[in-house]
Design an enzyme around this catalytic site. Structure first.
Site, short mmCIF file in Angstrom:
data_model
loop_
_atom_site.label_atom_id
_atom_site.label_comp_id
_atom_site.label_asym_id
_atom_site.label_seq_id
_atom_site.Cartn_x
_atom_site.Cartn_y
_atom_site.Cartn_z
N GLY A 13 1.47 -6.63 7.71
CA GLY A 13 0.97 -6.44 6.31
C GLY A 13 -0.36 -6.41 5.86
O GLY A 13 -0.97 -6.72 5.08
N HIS A 110 0.36 6.48 4.94
CA HIS A 110 1.17 7.36 5.86
C HIS A 110 0.17 7.11 6.79
O HIS A 110 -1.64 8.60 6.62
CB HIS A 110 1.79 8.35 6.00
CG HIS A 110 2.05 8.93 7.10
ND1 HIS A 110 3.64 8.68 7.66
CD2 HIS A 110 1.84 10.43 8.01
CE1 HIS A 110 3.98 9.39 8.53
NE2 HIS A 110 2.83 10.31 9.22
#
Length: 201
Positions: A13, A110
């Site tokens: 996270g 990404h």
């Protein structure tokens, strides 16, 4: 009025934290309405709780299909009035249940310069190929494997002798800078999608 967003994440996270920190500092014109996590024990859940962000954590195996749990998520997003979804290290394929209602309003980060090295292990793929530069990409989600229109990219140089352990922190640093910047541009209405072309004005 702050744009209402939801963040989807599966792991540590750190990208969620980068967004939450900037919201708290008043540097991001969004409100994080929900964290969606497919691993109830993931560290990102604790990060969300400490930031005061509601969590929808679920175990995929307890549902009959991807579509079944996505219908539940969609209902929650609609109930909260979520305008933008951020996939920030969410390790599940998204089905049309979510892609269709949120097309053009769902972005992913990404760890490679797409279209090179899509899918899992973008950093390892780049090292194995022997590239001299790699980086990070923020793109719209279109239901394919990291195939949606590219919004922004940031280059990270690969040093001689780099390993996944030495390169990954530089990739993550680039992610944590680029993702909040893109989210802010979207929140301010500066990002325009036209087919595969994305323009930031």
């Amino acid at each position: 009025m702050a744009m209402k967003i939801a963040v989807f994440a599966s792991g540590q996270g750190t990208n969620f934290q980068a967004l939450a920190d900037r919201v708290q500092e008043g540097r991001l014109d969004v409100s994080i309405e929900l964290l969606v996590c497919d691993r109830p024990s993931a560290p990102v859940v604790g990060r969300a709780e400490r930031a005061g962000v509601p969590v929808h954590a679920f175990t995929p195996k307890s549902y009959a299909s991807r579509e079944a749990y996505e219908q539940e998520i969609l209902a929650k997003l609609q109930e909260l009035g979520v305008e933008l979804i951020i996939l920030a290290g969410y390790m599940r394929i998204i089905t049309p249940v979510l892609v269709e209602p949120y097309y053009g309003r769902m972005v992913n980060i990404h760890p490679s310069l797409l279209p090179s090295f899509p899918g899992v292990g973008g950093i390892a793929q780049a090292l194995a190929y022997g590239v001299k530069v790699t980086g990070v990409t923020v793109h719209y989600v279109d239901g394919g494997l990291d195939s949606g229109p590219i919004i922004a990219q940031r280059v990270v140089e690969v040093a001689d002798g780099d390993t996944e352990d030495s390169l990954a922190p530089r990739i993550h640093e680039a992610e944590q800078a680029l993702l909040p910047w893109v989210v802010q541009q979207i929140a301010r209405g500066r990002v325009h999608l036209d087919g595969r072309q994305v323009r930031i004005r």
